[in-house]
Design an enzyme around this catalytic site. Structure first.
Site, PDB file in Angstrom:
ATOM      1  N   LYS A  11      14.337   5.657   1.944  1.00 45.56           N
ATOM      2  CA  LYS A  11      13.899   6.487   0.876  1.00 45.56           C
ATOM      3  C   LYS A  11      13.314   7.768   1.460  1.00 45.56           C
ATOM      4  CE  LYS A  11       9.167   6.197   1.189  1.00 45.56           C
ATOM      5  NZ  LYS A  11       8.575   7.228   1.907  1.00 45.56           N
ATOM      6  N   ALA A 101       8.718   4.384  11.884  1.00 46.09           N
ATOM      7  CA  ALA A 101       7.627   5.243  11.516  1.00 46.09           C
ATOM      8  C   ALA A 101       7.840   6.708  11.286  1.00 46.09           C
ATOM      9  CB  ALA A 101       6.454   5.003  12.841  1.00 46.09           C
ATOM     10  N   ALA A 105      10.450   4.673   4.939  1.00 43.02           N
ATOM     11  CA  ALA A 105      10.506   3.260   4.383  1.00 43.02           C
ATOM     12  C   ALA A 105      11.144   2.182   5.099  1.00 43.02           C
ATOM     13  CB  ALA A 105      10.328   3.153   3.008  1.00 43.02           C
ATOM     14  N   GLY A 106      11.577   2.712   6.443  1.00 44.97           N
ATOM     15  CA  GLY A 106      12.326   1.684   7.281  1.00 44.97           C
ATOM     16  C   GLY A 106      11.850   0.218   7.453  1.00 44.97           C
ATOM     17  N   THR A 109      12.205  -1.232   3.633  1.00 47.69           N
ATOM     18  CA  THR A 109      13.314  -1.835   3.162  1.00 47.69           C
ATOM     19  C   THR A 109      13.937  -2.923   3.723  1.00 47.69           C
ATOM     20  OG1 THR A 109      15.284  -0.792   2.273  1.00 47.69           O
ATOM     21  CG2 THR A 109      14.786  -0.292   4.589  1.00 47.69           C
ATOM     22  N   ASP A 141       5.449   0.415  -0.497  1.00 48.13           N
ATOM     23  CA  ASP A 141       6.959   0.787  -0.827  1.00 48.13           C
ATOM     24  C   ASP A 141       7.980  -0.179  -0.999  1.00 48.13           C
ATOM     25  OD1 ASP A 141       6.162   3.544  -0.569  1.00 48.13           O
ATOM     26  OD2 ASP A 141       6.577   3.661   1.554  1.00 48.13           O
TER      27      ASP A 141
HETATM   28  O1  C5P Z   1       1.004  -0.205   1.935  1.00 45.68           O
HETATM   29  P1  C5P Z   1       1.348   0.222   3.302  1.00 45.68           P
HETATM   30  O2  C5P Z   1       1.560  -0.778   4.377  1.00 45.68           O
HETATM   31  O3  C5P Z   1       2.680   0.923   3.369  1.00 45.68           O
HETATM   32  O4  C5P Z   1       0.483   1.310   3.579  1.00 45.68           O
HETATM   33  C1  C5P Z   1       0.006   1.597   5.050  1.00 45.68           C
HETATM   34  C2  C5P Z   1      -1.388   2.665   5.041  1.00 45.68           C
HETATM   35  O5  C5P Z   1      -1.310   3.641   4.302  1.00 45.68           O
HETATM   36  C3  C5P Z   1      -2.474   1.587   4.342  1.00 45.68           C
HETATM   37  O6  C5P Z   1      -3.128   0.840   5.105  1.00 45.68           O
HETATM   38  C4  C5P Z   1      -3.273   2.743   3.844  1.00 45.68           C
HETATM   39  O7  C5P Z   1      -4.144   3.035   5.009  1.00 45.68           O
HETATM   40  C5  C5P Z   1      -2.398   3.915   3.563  1.00 45.68           C
HETATM   41  N1  C5P Z   1      -2.162   3.984   1.968  1.00 45.68           N
HETATM   42  C6  C5P Z   1      -3.036   4.715   1.092  1.00 45.68           C
HETATM   43  N2  C5P Z   1      -2.699   4.629  -0.246  1.00 45.68           N
HETATM   44  C7  C5P Z   1      -1.643   4.024  -0.708  1.00 45.68           C
HETATM   45  C8  C5P Z   1      -0.464   3.594   0.307  1.00 45.68           C
HETATM   46  C9  C5P Z   1      -0.867   3.628   1.697  1.00 45.68           C
HETATM   47  O8  C5P Z   1      -4.198   4.768   1.573  1.00 45.68           O
HETATM   48  N3  C5P Z   1      -1.306   3.965  -1.857  1.00 45.68           N
END
Ligand code: C5P
Length: 321
Positions: A11, A101, A105-106, A109, A141
């Protein structure tokens, strides 16, 4: 039992606005997400033992419990223990094409593909919204990656409202292979620098989150106006990532000077994408960037906007069944 091969698209963020802190430690966001046809392939093969295993030849992809695809299978096994006991484990093979990274969103997904694939393999009959509920436990995501296409995402990024699909547009993506950005670092740095502008009143928070629904980006998408979408691209995380990574800023400026509809960093970066109205324009922009920045570390891709989330590419009956 059947084996499944699934397509798991990346994405990009057409819009990412950080609104406030949330009590759960995440950020309240208003985003517009779009799937593209740059995709991983995930093969799921039933195992006769109760093991979950992950195979991937990409050096940056872990093959243990830290892999989000592994955690997706673990979550399904914990959620449906009787089914797991009856059918046994699964071997997950990740054919990695999406950079790691990279703000695309690799990992999310791949996890979404495991949820969709195990739902089929174990004949669970879960609906999309039931799958998305499980997906939200794995990452912000992951719910979007299940359905894909184009959508507004609010809350942590897991509250989705579908938008009309924009699958006639193209995108050029650029990333230095040796650069990766931690999403947690990007949000934490943003908080350190910009939390004074966060919405504090709950009314203010709700209105900023709902504004995206009637804002100029969504209007441009509804009108399928590529020029306007290009002009409305926005990502608050650029404010912290670009100053810390001058190469990404230079790449963004170079792509943007090639006459594309608009350029932006995706998610927490460091991938930069440029929207193009045709395959020819995208091809020309890609070639122009390659010529202007002849660095072997710079990888470039050409992809198309896609209306699809996780798709089954093929399925076959395992031998002996
Ligand atoms: O949810 P995900 O694992 O993708 O998030 C990775 C990091 O990004 C979280 O640990 C957080 O530090 C940050 N994040 C955030 N607010 C969001 C999504 C992600 O602060 N809505």
């Amino acid at each position: 039992m059947r084996s499944y091969s699934l397509i798991a698209p990346a994405k990009i963020n057409l819009y990412l606005e950080i609104i406030s802190d949330r009590p759960d430690g995440y950020h309240e966001l208003a985003m517009v997400l779009q799937s593209i046809d740059l995709a991983d392939r995930i093969d799921l093969r039933p195992l006769s033992t109760d093991k979950i295993s992950v195979r991937c030849t990409h050096p940056q992809v872990p093959q243990d419990e830290t892999n989000l695809a592994f955690r997706a299978a673990q979550l399904m096994a914990a959620q449906f223990p009787q089914t797991f006991a009856r059918y046994g484990g699964v071997e997950i093979t990740i054919h990695k094409h999406i950079p790691v990274a990279a703000g695309l969103a690799g990992g999310s997904t791949d996890a979404a593909a495991v949820l969709v694939g195990l739902n089929l393999m174990w004949s669970l009959g879960l609906t999309q919204s039931e799958l998305q509920e499980l997906a939200a436990r794995l990452g912000s995501d992951v719910p979007f990656c299940i359905t894909g296409g184009c959508a507004i995402a609010t809350g942590r990024g897991d509250q989705l409202s579908p938008l009309p699909s924009l699958d006639r547009l193209y995108v050029v993506l650029g990333k230095y292979s040796s650069l990766t950005v931690s999403t947690a670092w990007a949000y934490q740095t943003y908080r350190q620098q910009f939390s004074s502008s966060y919405a504090t009143e709950s009314q203010n928070l709700v209105s900023r989150a709902t504004n995206v629904h009637s804002g100029p980006m969504v209007k441009a998408i509804v009108q399928a106006d590529g020029q306007q979408i290009g002009q409305q691209l926005h990502n608050d995380l650029e404010k912290v990532v670009l100053p810390a990574y001058p190469l990404v800023l230079q790449l963004r400026e170079t792509i943007n000077s090639t006459g594309v509809l608009g350029t932006m960093m995706s998610g927490s970066g460091p991938t930069v994408f440029a929207m193009c109205e045709s395959y020819t324009q995208a091809q020309q922009a890609k070639e122009a960037v390659k010529a202007a920045l002849p660095d072997p570390d710079l990888e470039l891709w050409l992809a198309k906007f896609s209306a699809s989330g996780i798709q089954v590419a093929s399925s076959s009956l395992e031998k002996g069944e």
